[in-house]
Scaffold this motif. Structure first.
Motif, PDB file in Angstrom:
ATOM      1  N   TRP A   1       6.761  -1.024  -3.616  1.00 43.31           N
ATOM      2  CA  TRP A   1       5.809  -0.312  -2.767  1.00 43.31           C
ATOM      3  C   TRP A   1       5.194  -1.268  -1.739  1.00 43.31           C
ATOM      4  O   TRP A   1       4.999  -0.917  -0.567  1.00 43.31           O
ATOM      5  CB  TRP A   1       4.725   0.312  -3.646  1.00 43.31           C
ATOM      6  CG  TRP A   1       3.788   1.262  -2.950  1.00 43.31           C
ATOM      7  CD1 TRP A   1       3.811   1.624  -1.633  1.00 43.31           C
ATOM      8  CD2 TRP A   1       2.698   1.955  -3.544  1.00 43.31           C
ATOM      9  NE1 TRP A   1       2.795   2.512  -1.361  1.00 43.31           N
ATOM     10  CE2 TRP A   1       2.096   2.730  -2.523  1.00 43.31           C
ATOM     11  CE3 TRP A   1       2.171   2.000  -4.834  1.00 43.31           C
ATOM     12  CZ2 TRP A   1       0.991   3.530  -2.757  1.00 43.31           C
ATOM     13  CZ3 TRP A   1       1.080   2.807  -5.065  1.00 43.31           C
ATOM     14  CH2 TRP A   1       0.495   3.560  -4.043  1.00 43.31           C
TER      15      TRP A   1
ATOM     16  N   ASN B   1       4.787  -1.312   2.637  1.00 40.80           N
ATOM     17  CA  ASN B   1       3.407  -1.028   3.008  1.00 40.80           C
ATOM     18  C   ASN B   1       2.984  -1.923   4.171  1.00 40.80           C
ATOM     19  O   ASN B   1       3.187  -3.134   4.128  1.00 40.80           O
ATOM     20  CB  ASN B   1       2.488  -1.239   1.797  1.00 40.80           C
ATOM     21  CG  ASN B   1       1.124  -0.625   1.996  1.00 40.80           C
ATOM     22  OD1 ASN B   1       0.379  -1.025   2.877  1.00 40.80           O
ATOM     23  ND2 ASN B   1       0.785   0.352   1.178  1.00 40.80           N
TER      24      ASN B   1
ATOM     25  N   SER C   1      -0.255  -1.977   5.462  1.00 41.76           N
ATOM     26  CA  SER C   1      -1.679  -2.289   5.398  1.00 41.76           C
ATOM     27  C   SER C   1      -1.911  -3.548   4.569  1.00 41.76           C
ATOM     28  O   SER C   1      -1.463  -3.638   3.421  1.00 41.76           O
ATOM     29  CB  SER C   1      -2.456  -1.116   4.793  1.00 41.76           C
ATOM     30  OG  SER C   1      -3.793  -1.486   4.524  1.00 41.76           O
TER      31      SER C   1
ATOM     32  N   GLN D   1      -4.227  -2.732   1.486  1.00 40.02           N
ATOM     33  CA  GLN D   1      -3.495  -2.004   0.447  1.00 40.02           C
ATOM     34  C   GLN D   1      -2.461  -2.903  -0.230  1.00 40.02           C
ATOM     35  O   GLN D   1      -2.289  -2.856  -1.451  1.00 40.02           O
ATOM     36  CB  GLN D   1      -2.816  -0.778   1.049  1.00 40.02           C
ATOM     37  CG  GLN D   1      -3.776   0.329   1.440  1.00 40.02           C
ATOM     38  CD  GLN D   1      -3.039   1.560   1.952  1.00 40.02           C
ATOM     39  OE1 GLN D   1      -1.812   1.644   1.896  1.00 40.02           O
ATOM     40  NE2 GLN D   1      -3.789   2.525   2.467  1.00 40.02           N
ATOM     41  N   SER D   2      -1.777  -3.733   0.558  1.00 42.92           N
ATOM     42  CA  SER D   2      -0.765  -4.628  -0.010  1.00 42.92           C
ATOM     43  C   SER D   2      -1.394  -5.617  -0.977  1.00 42.92           C
ATOM     44  O   SER D   2      -0.842  -5.895  -2.053  1.00 42.92           O
ATOM     45  CB  SER D   2      -0.035  -5.380   1.110  1.00 42.92           C
ATOM     46  OG  SER D   2       0.697  -4.495   1.922  1.00 42.92           O
TER      47      SER D   2
ATOM     48  N   SER E   1      -4.225  -5.182  -2.615  1.00 42.15           N
ATOM     49  CA  SER E   1      -4.662  -4.413  -3.787  1.00 42.15           C
ATOM     50  C   SER E   1      -3.484  -4.111  -4.705  1.00 42.15           C
ATOM     51  O   SER E   1      -3.585  -4.206  -5.929  1.00 42.15           O
ATOM     52  CB  SER E   1      -5.329  -3.109  -3.347  1.00 42.15           C
ATOM     53  OG  SER E   1      -6.465  -3.364  -2.546  1.00 42.15           O
ATOM     54  N   LEU E   2      -2.343  -3.770  -4.108  1.00 45.15           N
ATOM     55  CA  LEU E   2      -1.138  -3.497  -4.892  1.00 45.15           C
ATOM     56  C   LEU E   2      -0.638  -4.767  -5.579  1.00 45.15           C
ATOM     57  O   LEU E   2      -0.136  -4.721  -6.708  1.00 45.15           O
ATOM     58  CB  LEU E   2      -0.047  -2.914  -3.996  1.00 45.15           C
ATOM     59  CG  LEU E   2      -0.284  -1.498  -3.478  1.00 45.15           C
ATOM     60  CD1 LEU E   2       0.764  -1.127  -2.433  1.00 45.15           C
ATOM     61  CD2 LEU E   2      -0.270  -0.491  -4.619  1.00 45.15           C
TER      62      LEU E   2
END
Length: 199
Positions: A58, A62, A64, A67-68, A70-71
């Protein structure tokens, strides 16, 4: 472009986060593993490892940064909790299985073969992963990791037999008691490391 230094800082932060999670999760997951049984602990650990690889896939797609990152934290969390569930569980299962089956082959030989096979598969995985990475297909490496971990979980789920010599605790889990045990083990380990020179 987030800059090389900034990217390096984020990567290091994610790695440290994962190590801390793994360290703090060792005892609570050990309690949970004893409650569930070794087979379930190993299967759940492998499923979490598979999920961690899927999260990394994911990340590849991605755009962002927030977001990256956080992932990435989620991925390291899943990886280290899964590793904590499996930590020591496989070895304990092998020793108990040998005791139950009363095999002539000792656990030392089996551990040596297991370690040898593990190193070979890690080398193969690293070689394949690097080849895919340098050719721009890192998501395929993560996908293969997810598939392999899930395949191991399914294999163990169907073919692995739980040992019966250990009476696993099946009552309620108490967080406070688990935390007290964790503090006691950490304190005991620290005192031993101070007093025993060889440690």
């Amino acid at each position: 472009d987030m800059g090389g230094t900034h990217a390096f800082t984020l990567v290091v932060t994610a790695i440290i986060f994962g190590r801390v999670v793994g360290l703090l999760g060792e005892i609570p997951t050990g309690v949970i593993g004893d409650h569930l049984g070794r087979k379930k602990a190993i299967v759940i650990g492998m499923v979490l490892n598979s999920a961690a690889f899927l999260v990394r896939v994911w990340i590849v797609f991605n755009d962002s940064l927030v977001q990256s990152f956080s992932l990435a934290l989620l991925s390291y969390f899943l990886t280290n909790i899964g590793a904590a569930l499996k930590s020591g569980t496989v070895e304990a299962w092998i020793v108990d299985s040998i005791r139950e089956l009363k095999t002539s082959e000792g656990h030392t030989t089996i551990f040596a073969q297991m370690t040898s096979n593990m190193q070979i598969t890690r080398l193969m995985g690293a070689t394949l992963g690097l080849a895919l990475f340098f050719n721009g297909f890192i998501y395929l490496a993560f996908s293969l990791g997810a598939f392999a971990s899930l395949l191991c979980a399914i294999y163990c789920g169907f073919l692995m037999k739980e040992t019966t010599t250990i009476p696993f605790y099946k009552g309620e889990l108490f967080v406070r008691e688990s935390m007290e045990k964790m503090k006691h083990i950490l304190a005991t380990g620290y005192l031993i490391s101070i007093r025993v020179k060889t440690v």
